[in-house]
Design a protein around this motif. Structure first.
Motif, PDB file in Angstrom:
ATOM      1  N   ALA A 320     -55.703  97.842 -35.378  1.00  0.00           N
ATOM      2  CA  ALA A 320     -56.757  98.635 -34.731  1.00  0.00           C
ATOM      3  C   ALA A 320     -58.018  97.790 -34.585  1.00  0.00           C
ATOM      4  O   ALA A 320     -58.338  96.993 -35.468  1.00  0.00           O
ATOM      5  N   PRO A 321     -58.725  97.941 -33.446  1.00  0.00           N
ATOM      6  CA  PRO A 321     -59.969  97.182 -33.275  1.00  0.00           C
ATOM      7  C   PRO A 321     -60.905  97.419 -34.458  1.00  0.00           C
ATOM      8  O   PRO A 321     -61.107  98.549 -34.890  1.00  0.00           O
ATOM      9  N   LYS A 322     -61.434  96.326 -34.985  1.00  0.00           N
ATOM     10  CA  LYS A 322     -62.270  96.457 -36.176  1.00  0.00           C
ATOM     11  C   LYS A 322     -63.460  95.519 -36.066  1.00  0.00           C
ATOM     12  O   LYS A 322     -63.311  94.355 -35.689  1.00  0.00           O
ATOM     13  N   THR A 323     -64.622  96.060 -36.380  1.00  0.00           N
ATOM     14  CA  THR A 323     -65.818  95.229 -36.455  1.00  0.00           C
ATOM     15  C   THR A 323     -66.258  95.163 -37.909  1.00  0.00           C
ATOM     16  O   THR A 323     -66.399  96.201 -38.569  1.00  0.00           O
ATOM     17  N   VAL A 324     -66.450  93.960 -38.389  1.00  0.00           N
ATOM     18  CA  VAL A 324     -66.863  93.756 -39.785  1.00  0.00           C
ATOM     19  C   VAL A 324     -68.353  93.444 -39.795  1.00  0.00           C
ATOM     20  O   VAL A 324     -68.782  92.419 -39.247  1.00  0.00           O
ATOM     21  N   LYS A 389     -65.818  89.841 -35.719  1.00  0.00           N
ATOM     22  CA  LYS A 389     -64.350  89.851 -35.690  1.00  0.00           C
ATOM     23  C   LYS A 389     -63.828  89.491 -37.084  1.00  0.00           C
ATOM     24  O   LYS A 389     -64.475  88.728 -37.816  1.00  0.00           O
ATOM     25  N   PRO A 390     -62.643  90.018 -37.450  1.00  0.00           N
ATOM     26  CA  PRO A 390     -62.066  89.601 -38.737  1.00  0.00           C
ATOM     27  C   PRO A 390     -61.956  88.079 -38.862  1.00  0.00           C
ATOM     28  O   PRO A 390     -62.154  87.526 -39.938  1.00  0.00           O
ATOM     29  N   ARG A 391     -61.681  87.398 -37.735  1.00  0.00           N
ATOM     30  CA  ARG A 391     -61.607  85.933 -37.776  1.00  0.00           C
ATOM     31  C   ARG A 391     -62.959  85.315 -38.131  1.00  0.00           C
ATOM     32  O   ARG A 391     -63.035  84.235 -38.711  1.00  0.00           O
ATOM     33  N   ASP A 392     -64.046  85.995 -37.744  1.00  0.00           N
ATOM     34  CA  ASP A 392     -65.382  85.487 -38.073  1.00  0.00           C
ATOM     35  C   ASP A 392     -65.615  85.494 -39.582  1.00  0.00           C
ATOM     36  O   ASP A 392     -66.383  84.680 -40.101  1.00  0.00           O
ATOM     37  N   MET A 439     -57.650  89.394 -49.574  1.00  0.00           N
ATOM     38  CA  MET A 439     -57.449  90.491 -48.624  1.00  0.00           C
ATOM     39  C   MET A 439     -55.986  90.961 -48.647  1.00  0.00           C
ATOM     40  O   MET A 439     -55.712  92.157 -48.561  1.00  0.00           O
ATOM     41  N   LEU A 440     -55.058  90.001 -48.789  1.00  0.00           N
ATOM     42  CA  LEU A 440     -53.636  90.346 -48.849  1.00  0.00           C
ATOM     43  C   LEU A 440     -53.331  91.176 -50.097  1.00  0.00           C
ATOM     44  O   LEU A 440     -52.569  92.149 -50.048  1.00  0.00           O
ATOM     45  N   GLU A 441     -53.974  90.783 -51.179  1.00  0.00           N
ATOM     46  CA  GLU A 441     -53.792  91.489 -52.459  1.00  0.00           C
ATOM     47  C   GLU A 441     -54.237  92.946 -52.343  1.00  0.00           C
ATOM     48  O   GLU A 441     -53.683  93.846 -52.980  1.00  0.00           O
ATOM     49  N   ARG A 449     -50.375  94.509 -44.385  1.00  0.00           N
ATOM     50  CA  ARG A 449     -49.923  93.195 -44.845  1.00  0.00           C
ATOM     51  C   ARG A 449     -49.421  92.345 -43.664  1.00  0.00           C
ATOM     52  O   ARG A 449     -49.706  91.148 -43.574  1.00  0.00           O
ATOM     53  N   LYS A 450     -48.709  93.019 -42.769  1.00  0.00           N
ATOM     54  CA  LYS A 450     -48.169  92.317 -41.603  1.00  0.00           C
ATOM     55  C   LYS A 450     -49.298  91.752 -40.737  1.00  0.00           C
ATOM     56  O   LYS A 450     -49.243  90.602 -40.286  1.00  0.00           O
ATOM     57  N   VAL A 451     -50.324  92.559 -40.498  1.00  0.00           N
ATOM     58  CA  VAL A 451     -51.459  92.120 -39.679  1.00  0.00           C
ATOM     59  C   VAL A 451     -52.164  90.929 -40.330  1.00  0.00           C
ATOM     60  O   VAL A 451     -52.516  89.945 -39.662  1.00  0.00           O
ATOM     61  N   LEU A 452     -52.364  90.999 -41.642  1.00  0.00           N
ATOM     62  CA  LEU A 452     -53.014  89.899 -42.357  1.00  0.00           C
ATOM     63  C   LEU A 452     -52.173  88.624 -42.310  1.00  0.00           C
ATOM     64  O   LEU A 452     -52.699  87.533 -42.055  1.00  0.00           O
ATOM     65  N   LEU A 453     -50.876  88.769 -42.565  1.00  0.00           N
ATOM     66  CA  LEU A 453     -49.981  87.610 -42.528  1.00  0.00           C
ATOM     67  C   LEU A 453     -49.968  86.969 -41.140  1.00  0.00           C
ATOM     68  O   LEU A 453     -50.067  85.738 -41.004  1.00  0.00           O
ATOM     69  N   ALA A 454     -49.853  87.809 -40.126  1.00  0.00           N
ATOM     70  CA  ALA A 454     -49.820  87.289 -38.750  1.00  0.00           C
ATOM     71  C   ALA A 454     -51.132  86.568 -38.422  1.00  0.00           C
ATOM     72  O   ALA A 454     -51.126  85.494 -37.808  1.00  0.00           O
ATOM     73  N   GLY A 455     -52.248  87.154 -38.850  1.00  0.00           N
ATOM     74  CA  GLY A 455     -53.548  86.511 -38.611  1.00  0.00           C
ATOM     75  C   GLY A 455     -53.639  85.159 -39.286  1.00  0.00           C
ATOM     76  O   GLY A 455     -54.160  84.191 -38.710  1.00  0.00           O
ATOM     77  N   LYS A 456     -53.133  85.078 -40.513  1.00  0.00           N
ATOM     78  CA  LYS A 456     -53.180  83.812 -41.238  1.00  0.00           C
ATOM     79  C   LYS A 456     -52.275  82.768 -40.586  1.00  0.00           C
ATOM     80  O   LYS A 456     -52.645  81.599 -40.458  1.00  0.00           O
TER      81      LYS A 456
END
Length: 606
Positions: A320-324, A389-392, A439-441, A449-456
């Motif tokens: 889901a679109p997320k702004t941090v 962005k989460p990447r930021d 974050m994975l923890e 978990r899938k979204v985090l893994l894919a991002g990494k």
């Protein structure tokens, strides 16, 4: 020639877009109060006088010095470096905040010219050091422990011995360096001055590139096509910059007798060519197991039979679109750092509280991100273009890792604190890994978990696969330029020759993508820098595996490694962890970690 201590782009106190909170901006007064600061004028005057005095005291006399005399000479050289570095850091950081400001550009150029003129008489220093008999110099280093501390510096200087020119030629090249810098400024100002328009909205390059990660595929396509259109409009300028820079390098390398265009970078990185070649070959061989495999998986998630270039960085449909917000980003990274060792969080804290970060996106600001070490008696400064962005958040973790490393290494002093680029990415990538693992923890669901893994995995592919593809592009570019002038189409063809190979068969490439080499700052500012990212990622993956297997005592060894700065070779730094980057199998271990994450993602599909 003294340059601004290198900020390599990895990449305001107002509310950022989308309510990100109050984004910090730099307080540069720890360097100087302003352009008119009397301290700045005094430092320039001191520098001019001390450079002349240094030359008068030591030129043609280095070979006659005893160990104590040579140590005094080295300390004086460090003092000159510290003042020159402080001035150039101040001028450069102000410029990067607003590259289209004519006054800031002039101030930087004037400072560079003055310091070049002041330091030209110092060119003799490394030349004469290399004329001292190796056995005699080694005996002095062995006999005097304080002088012996600088052995790594002397070794790096002596590595240039076979490529050294006459004193007169070296002085000429030193003076001429300021001309080469003008092409870098032209590149920076062209990039910063480019205007884009997507769906009627005027944007700079950062905002337009950011749209390539938008959930709306049509918006991503519009942004990609607009980037291609504007790059094409400016392509002759970018081609001229690259032609001139690569030709200048070819002339320098030919006069110095360097066997390849990459030799100078390997020497400055204190890394053996065969180690870089082993890294490059391991990554290229792994393309099918890494990027090809992952992007085929991503195409499936996106419901696409074929991927376009604007899909490469698309968010996953289950994400889901997320702004941090800024405060949340700070809390995430701080917690991750603290979980590894409270000292890490303590070292990062002043960046947030004392004006050591410039985070907001603003017109004319340099794109990307960096951590600038400035000088060892001040502190580093971090630049971001934070869009929430989460990447930021990962970029923040990355640059703070650099900052922590630079703070720890500062105790080595001006000549020993600077880490070769191959090791300079260690703490930054490790900081990202700590943040990712934290974050994975905390992931509450399989989907999270899938979204985090894919991002990494995507970040690692960008860091490893994309950067090695960049390295291959540069190798081909410099080789082709040696045969003659390159047209924009020639450079476009070289770019495309590495893109399909690295990204894989699932991709199509829109018309216009062939120009996307144009905006990559590394190619202009720091040729062949890019393999350092892949080196750092592979190294950190191997380090993290050691940490997981044997956590006891790891933190102390890790801090010792960062504190060493540039005082030790990579073999010596990695030995306490039982690692050796010269072993080809070392790289397979690092790549294996990425592969195992893709395995897990594929298993989730089952």
């Amino acid at each position: 020639m003294f340059h601004l201590p290198l900020p390599v782009f990895d990449a305001n106190t107002n509310s950022g877009p989308g309510g990100l909170g109050d984004l910090p901006e730099w307080d540069l007064t720890d360097l100087y109060q302003s352009e008119d600061d009397p301290k700045l004028a005094r430092d320039l005057e001191w520098l001019e006088q001390e450079c002349a005095a240094f030359a008068a005291d030591y030129e043609s006399k280095l070979a006659d010095l005893d160990a104590e005399g040579l140590l005094t000479c080295v300390h004086r050289n460090e003092a000159i470096s510290a003042i020159a570095g402080r001035i150039m850091s101040f001028a450069g950081l102000r410029y990067y905040q607003m590259t289209i400001d004519a006054g800031r550009a002039k101030f930087l150029s004037d400072a560079q010219e003055k310091i070049t003129n002041f330091t030209t008489p110092l060119v003799f220093f490394t030349l004469e050091l290399n004329r001292i008999d190796d056995a005699h110099l080694d005996a002095m280093l062995d006999a005097n422990a304080d002088l012996g501390r600088y052995r790594a510096v002397f070794d790096r200087i002596r590595a240039m011995k076979p490529f050294q020119l006459s004193d007169e030629m070296e002085k000429f090249l030193h003076d001429l360096g300021v001309v080469g810098d003008a092409w870098e400024k032209l590149f920076d100002e062209t990039i910063a001055g480019m205007g884009f328009e997507v769906d009627g909205e005027p944007l700079g390059i950062e905002g337009t590139l950011n749209l390539l990660t938008d959930h709306d595929r049509a918006k991503r396509e519009s942004a990609a096509r607009e980037l291609g259109r504007v790059f094409q409009t400016n392509i002759k300028t970018f081609a001229r910059v690259h032609n001139t820079q690569t030709k200048e390098k070819e002339v320098m390398d030919r006069w110095r007798g360097m066997p390849t265009a990459q030799t100078g970078r390997h020497l400055s990185n204190d890394v053996e060519p065969e180690v870089v070649e082993a890294l490059r070959n391991a990554v290229v061989e792994a393309y099918p197991r890494l990027s090809h495999r992952y992007y085929a998986l991503k195409a499936k998630w996106l419901g696409l039979n074929r991927m376009q270039v604007w899909d490469r960085n698309a968010p996953l449909p289950m994400d889901a679109p997320k702004t941090v917000g800024w405060d949340e980003a700070r809390a995430i990274v701080t917690e991750a750092y603290e979980g590894f060792d409270p000292r890490m969080a303590d070292l990062a804290e002043p960046f947030f509280t004392k004006g050591w970060i410039d985070a907001g996106v603003k017109p004319g600001k340099a794109p990307g991100a960096f951590a600038h070490p400035t000088v060892t008696d001040v502190h580093p400064y971090v630049m971001l273009n934070y869009l929430g962005k989460p990447r930021d958040v990962m970029t923040l973790a990355h640059e703070l890792g650099h900052g922590v490393h630079q703070r720890l290494a500062a105790g080595q002093g001006e000549m020993l604190s600077s880490t070769p680029l191959t090791l300079a990415e260690t703490a930054s990538v490790f900081g990202e890994m700590l943040t990712f693992r934290k974050m994975l923890e905390k992931a509450k669901t399989q989907q999270e978990r899938k979204v985090l893994l894919a991002g990494k995995v995507e970040d690692m592919i960008i860091t490893v696969v994309r950067q090695i593809a960049f390295y291959d592009f540069e190798c081909k570019l410099h080789a082709a330029r040696r045969l003659g002038e390159l047209t924009p189409d020639d450079i476009n063809d070289i770019w495309m020759s590495v893109q399909g190979e690295s990204l894989g068969p699932v991709f199509d490439f829109m018309d216009g993508y062939e120009t996307f080499w144009a905006y990559i700052p590394h190619f202009v500012h720091s040729p062949f820098y890019v393999y350092a990212y892949a080196f750092g990622d592979g190294l950190v993956n191997a380090l993290y595996a050691v940490y997981e297997e044997q956590p006891e005592g790891f933190q102390e060894k890790y801090f010792d490694m960062l504190k060493a700065g540039g005082s030790k070779h990579h073999k010596e730094l990695l030995a306490p962890f039982g690692l050796d980057a010269s072993d080809p199998a070392f790289w397979d271990k690092g790549l294996g970690m990425i592969e195992s994450m893709i395995d897990e993602l594929e298993a989730m599909e089952g």
